[in-house]
Design a protein around this motif. Structure first.
Motif, PDB file in Angstrom:
ATOM      1  N   ASP A   1       0.488  -1.123   0.244  1.00 31.29           N
ATOM      2  CA  ASP A   1      -0.384   0.056  -0.205  1.00 31.29           C
ATOM      3  C   ASP A   1       1.090   1.163   0.031  1.00 31.29           C
ATOM      4  N   THR A   2       1.955   1.525   0.446  1.00 25.30           N
ATOM      5  CA  THR A   2       3.300   2.451   0.478  1.00 25.30           C
ATOM      6  C   THR A   2       3.986   2.304  -1.093  1.00 25.30           C
ATOM      7  N   GLY A   3       4.053   1.466  -1.608  1.00 29.65           N
ATOM      8  CA  GLY A   3       4.730   1.324  -3.110  1.00 29.65           C
ATOM      9  C   GLY A   3       5.639   1.189  -2.748  1.00 29.65           C
ATOM     10  N   LYS A   4       6.295   0.289  -1.740  1.00 30.13           N
ATOM     11  CA  LYS A   4       7.483  -1.037  -1.639  1.00 30.13           C
ATOM     12  C   LYS A   4       7.028  -1.829  -2.122  1.00 30.13           C
ATOM     13  N   LEU A   5       8.038  -2.690  -3.423  1.00 32.29           N
ATOM     14  CA  LEU A   5       7.952  -3.514  -3.831  1.00 32.29           C
ATOM     15  C   LEU A   5       8.746  -5.008  -3.207  1.00 32.29           C
ATOM     16  N   TYR A   6       8.183  -6.015  -3.131  1.00 33.77           N
ATOM     17  CA  TYR A   6       7.958  -7.209  -2.361  1.00 33.77           C
ATOM     18  C   TYR A   6       8.316  -8.115  -3.738  1.00 33.77           C
ATOM     19  N   GLN A   7       9.294  -8.868  -3.492  1.00 30.83           N
ATOM     20  CA  GLN A   7      10.411 -10.022  -4.399  1.00 30.83           C
ATOM     21  C   GLN A   7       9.719 -11.373  -3.657  1.00 30.83           C
ATOM     22  N   ILE A   8       9.012 -12.165  -3.658  1.00 36.66           N
ATOM     23  CA  ILE A   8       8.824 -13.555  -3.229  1.00 36.66           C
ATOM     24  C   ILE A   8       8.610 -14.265  -4.143  1.00 36.66           C
ATOM     25  N   VAL A   9       9.320 -15.577  -3.487  1.00 33.30           N
ATOM     26  CA  VAL A   9       9.945 -16.829  -4.221  1.00 33.30           C
ATOM     27  C   VAL A   9       9.193 -17.852  -3.084  1.00 33.30           C
ATOM     28  N   THR A  10       8.356 -19.223  -4.023  1.00 31.84           N
ATOM     29  CA  THR A  10       7.224 -19.677  -3.933  1.00 31.84           C
ATOM     30  C   THR A  10       7.795 -21.239  -4.830  1.00 31.84           C
ATOM     31  N   ASN A  11       7.960 -22.341  -4.188  1.00 28.91           N
ATOM     32  CA  ASN A  11       7.551 -22.911  -4.907  1.00 28.91           C
ATOM     33  C   ASN A  11       5.982 -23.851  -4.967  1.00 28.91           C
ATOM     34  N   ARG A  12       5.061 -23.171  -4.967  1.00 28.54           N
ATOM     35  CA  ARG A  12       4.527 -22.861  -5.056  1.00 28.54           C
ATOM     36  C   ARG A  12       3.563 -22.179  -6.789  1.00 28.54           C
TER      37      ARG A  12
END
Length: 126
Positions: free
Chosen positions: A73-84
């Protein structure tokens, strides 16, 4: 398992082989080899998905992972790695956001109940 900033690539490979699902935030210095861009609508709808292998030449994963990128919501980029691979990018982002709410709950418990340390009975809680 949902974690924050882990980079034990051997453990990730072991979990992939043992059908243990995980989603974790990537560290900023993680080497990412993008194999295929699955979906790129980061600017319009807030999500980008890629098929990746993570790790350097000396310490690289064997298994492909899914990289889900999104803004909070604040514009911060998240990078999530998953095996799903069976969940939508939105579901992955919601899993991560839910994990953060659990962290905030523990923080409030420690502050308001004056708990300095929470003990567990499993290896993961150590």
């Amino acid at each position: 398992m949902i974690g924050r900033g882990y980079d034990d690539f051997q453990l990730f490979d072991l979990w992939c082989h043992d059908d243990i699902f995980f989603a974790t935030r990537m560290k900023s210095n993680t080497v990412v080899d993008i194999r295929d861009l699955i979906y790129d609508d980061l600017e319009q709808n807030g999500f980008r998905e890629s098929l990746v292998i993570i790790g350097s030449a000396q310490k690289k994963m064997e298994n492909h992972l899914r990289l889900v990128e999104f803004y909070d919501d604040t514009g911060k980029l998240y990078q999530i790695v998953t095996n799903r691979f069976d969940l939508s990018a939105k579901d992955i982002s919601e899993l991560y956001r839910s994990r953060w709410q659990i962290e905030l709950m523990f923080k409030r418990m420690k502050q308001h109940l004056q708990i300095n340390h929470i003990h567990g009975r499993t290896e993961q809680s150590a």
